[in-house]
Design a protein around this motif. Structure first.
Motif: not given
Ligand code: PLP
Length: 393
Positions: A160-170, A190-195
């Motif tokens: 989820t941390d990598t995803l957060a960074a990818q979303l931030e940069a997009s 999958a950690p659906l609540p966090q996603l």
């Protein structure tokens, strides 16, 4: 013949790497006790988690559906193949997901593979969209992302941390995060609540492929969104109907405008013959069973079988994964060793598939045990004893 020689060279290469796949012929219905290639077997491989594939009421409903609607639909949904049975099924499916997906409508597909292609090619149709895909996603999601014109980034399993960074940069206009809910070869969630929290923060869609959750997860078997008690307009839910629901097909539940856009645009929906209406008719009975007391009892029995397997397996060398679902993989590692283990079980009358790359990563070939509410405690005891013995030899 160079053409044939090239094909045969590829086949020989698969054989060298223990990657040739072989189909076994089941002579009888999908159930724990099956006749396979002429031999009685105890099977731990189907995704028929509640035992509905051969349930007498579902089989009877299929027969009734054929009597009412005939054998085939005759055309695609937009031409003349959309029957009353399809329409009623879609209404029922929308109601089931309405507490979780805001303004939900549902669209029935003939397979989950096509549903996933349809969702990703519709939401990710334009080059200014971006798809963020979980590393262990099902092949149909990977193929859907390939077919879409959107850019694709992969984030690590549970990352989820990598995803957060990818979303931030997009700076994509439309962001689409896509994940399996229950990973089909690992069995974890999958950690659906966090996603979902990340998706809401970044204005992204969260596409959840609940192929192995619908019917099984949640108090009422409505699947992963019920299990985690999520509710959001950002959710796009894909459930399949050939696994726990025991028949065939899949559905997407999403905001009614998303569904309308798929009806207008999704090529895997538009350019294919509608599934036989009798299947949709039979599915209404599956949904009744899943939602009722019988479904609750089946899910409780499945849980007790899982607890039993967990307590009876004493593996030391082969690795188990922390799965709390009916998918219980046993990681062996090398392709040939996984094949040998599956063959030894087979010789013992137990049918457990060996799963190898590219379905799973190199070096993680495994036995994929799946349990069903149709199994008995005695059958699970037999499996656990056979696996414990086999590992020691
Ligand atoms: C089985 C599966 C699908 C495909 O569904 P079908 O109805 O079998 O085509 C999609 N996603 C996942 C995670 C699956 O396990």
């Amino acid at each position: 013949m160079d053409l044939i020689a090239n094909v045969e060279r590829e086949l020989a290469q698969l054989e060298t790497h223990s990657l040739t796949r072989r189909r076994r012929v089941a002579e009888t219905r999908c159930a724990p006790l099956q006749v396979v290639d002429g031999r009685p077997m105890l099977a731990f491989c189907s995704n028929d988690y509640l035992g509905l594939a051969a349930h007498p009421r579902v089989v009877e409903a299929l027969r009734e559906g054929a009597q009412i609607y005939g054998a085939g639909s005759g055309a695609s949904h937009l031409v003349s193949g959309h029957s009353r049975a399809h329409a009623v099924l879609e209404e029922r499916l929308a109601q089931l997901q309405a507490p979780y997906v805001e303004s939900a409508q549902a669209l029935y597909f003939s397979t989950g593979y096509m549903a996933n292609l349809a969702v990703l090619t519709t939401l990710g149709a334009n080059a200014d969209a971006a798809i963020f895909s979980e590393a262990l996603n099902h092949a149909s999601l990977i193929d859907g992302a390939r077919l879409a014109r959107a850019g694709v980034s992969v984030f690590p399993h549970g990352g989820t941390d990598t995803l957060a960074a990818q979303l931030e940069a997009s700076n994509a206009v439309t962001k689409i995060v896509v994940t399996d809910s229950v990973f089909s070869m690992d069995g974890d969630l999958a950690p659906l609540p966090q996603l979902l929290a990340l998706c809401e923060r970044h204005g992204a869609w969260l596409v959840v492929d609940d192929a192995h959750g619908f019917g099984v997860l949640g108090e009422n078997g409505r699947g992963a969104l019920e299990h985690f008690a999520l509710r959001s307009p950002n959710l796009v839910y894909v459930g399949t109907l050939g696994k726990a629901a025991g028949v065939s097909g899949a559905f997407v539940a999403a905001h009614h405008s998303v569904i309308e856009l798929m009806v207008q645009r999704a090529r895997p929906y538009i350019y294919t013959t509608a599934a036989p209406p009798a299947l949709a008719h039979a599915l209404l009975t599956s949904l009744d069973i899943i939602a009722g007391d019988e479904g609750k009892g089946l899910r409780a029995h499945l849980q007790s079988l899982l607890a039993q397997l967990d307590s009876e397996l004493t593996l030391a060398r082969w690795q188990r994964l922390p799965s709390q679902t009916a998918i219980q993989p046993i990681i062996i590692g090398a392709n040939d060793e996984a094949l040998r283990a599956a063959a030894a079980l087979h010789a013992n009358g137990l049918w457990v598939p060996a799963i190898r790359p590219p379905t799973v990563a190199q070096g993680t070939a495994r036995l994929r045990v799946t349990l069903s509410a149709a199994h008995t405690h005695q059958e699970v005891a037999q499996l656990a004893a056979a696996l414990n013995d086999l590992e020691r030899t």
